[in-house]
Design a protein around this motif. Structure first.
Motif, PDB file in Angstrom:
ATOM      1  N   ILE A 167       0.833  -1.204   0.000  1.00  0.00           N
ATOM      2  CA  ILE A 167       0.000   0.000   0.000  1.00  0.00           C
ATOM      3  C   ILE A 167       0.863   1.249   0.000  1.00  0.00           C
ATOM      4  O   ILE A 167       0.603   2.197  -0.752  1.00  0.00           O
ATOM      5  N   VAL A 168       1.903   1.274   0.822  1.00  0.00           N
ATOM      6  CA  VAL A 168       2.801   2.434   0.861  1.00  0.00           C
ATOM      7  C   VAL A 168       3.500   2.614  -0.482  1.00  0.00           C
ATOM      8  O   VAL A 168       3.650   3.738  -0.968  1.00  0.00           O
ATOM      9  N   ALA A 169       3.898   1.521  -1.113  1.00  0.00           N
ATOM     10  CA  ALA A 169       4.557   1.606  -2.419  1.00  0.00           C
ATOM     11  C   ALA A 169       3.603   2.153  -3.470  1.00  0.00           C
ATOM     12  O   ALA A 169       3.993   2.992  -4.295  1.00  0.00           O
ATOM     13  N   LEU A 170       2.356   1.713  -3.467  1.00  0.00           N
ATOM     14  CA  LEU A 170       1.384   2.213  -4.435  1.00  0.00           C
ATOM     15  C   LEU A 170       1.083   3.691  -4.233  1.00  0.00           C
ATOM     16  O   LEU A 170       0.962   4.445  -5.202  1.00  0.00           O
ATOM     17  N   ILE A 171       0.970   4.116  -2.990  1.00  0.00           N
ATOM     18  CA  ILE A 171       0.746   5.539  -2.705  1.00  0.00           C
ATOM     19  C   ILE A 171       1.964   6.356  -3.139  1.00  0.00           C
ATOM     20  O   ILE A 171       1.823   7.427  -3.742  1.00  0.00           O
ATOM     21  N   GLY A 172       3.148   5.868  -2.855  1.00  0.00           N
ATOM     22  CA  GLY A 172       4.364   6.559  -3.277  1.00  0.00           C
ATOM     23  C   GLY A 172       4.451   6.671  -4.792  1.00  0.00           C
ATOM     24  O   GLY A 172       4.831   7.716  -5.330  1.00  0.00           O
ATOM     25  N   TYR A 173       4.090   5.607  -5.497  1.00  0.00           N
ATOM     26  CA  TYR A 173       4.104   5.641  -6.960  1.00  0.00           C
ATOM     27  C   TYR A 173       3.084   6.647  -7.490  1.00  0.00           C
ATOM     28  O   TYR A 173       3.367   7.385  -8.442  1.00  0.00           O
ATOM     29  N   ALA A 174       1.899   6.684  -6.892  1.00  0.00           N
ATOM     30  CA  ALA A 174       0.868   7.631  -7.330  1.00  0.00           C
ATOM     31  C   ALA A 174       1.323   9.071  -7.115  1.00  0.00           C
ATOM     32  O   ALA A 174       1.126   9.926  -7.984  1.00  0.00           O
ATOM     33  N   VAL A 175       1.946   9.344  -5.981  1.00  0.00           N
ATOM     34  CA  VAL A 175       2.449  10.696  -5.707  1.00  0.00           C
ATOM     35  C   VAL A 175       3.551  11.048  -6.699  1.00  0.00           C
ATOM     36  O   VAL A 175       3.603  12.161  -7.224  1.00  0.00           O
TER      37      VAL A 175
END
Length: 76
Positions: free
Chosen positions: A54-62
């Motif tokens: 989840i943290v990786a996906l949020i980081g990628y989106a940002v």
């Protein structure tokens, strides 16, 4: 940037996790439980993946939002 990503990937894949809390260990060490400790340990590691994902996906989106090229302004 590629060196940092490679280093992080290497560290995360090279570490052998043995994730077991004290309560799980105490419950599994008793002789009356029929649960194999390896199965419980694998389940704990499996559940540990999701917060990192989840943290990786949020980081990628940002990252994608910040590097997005601005669209040309429409003039009327």
């Amino acid at each position: 940037m590629k060196k940092i990503l490679f280093t992080i990937t290497f560290i995360l894949t090279a570490i052998s996790s043995n994730a077991q809390c004290a309560m799980c260990r105490a419950a599994l060490e008793s002789n009356d439980s029929g649960i194999k400790p390896e199965a419980v340990n694998d389940g704990i590691v499996y559940l540990m993946i999701f917060p990192y994902l989840i943290v990786a996906l949020i980081g990628y989106a940002v990252y994608k939002l910040r590097t997005k090229k601005p669209k040309a302004a429409l003039t009327e």
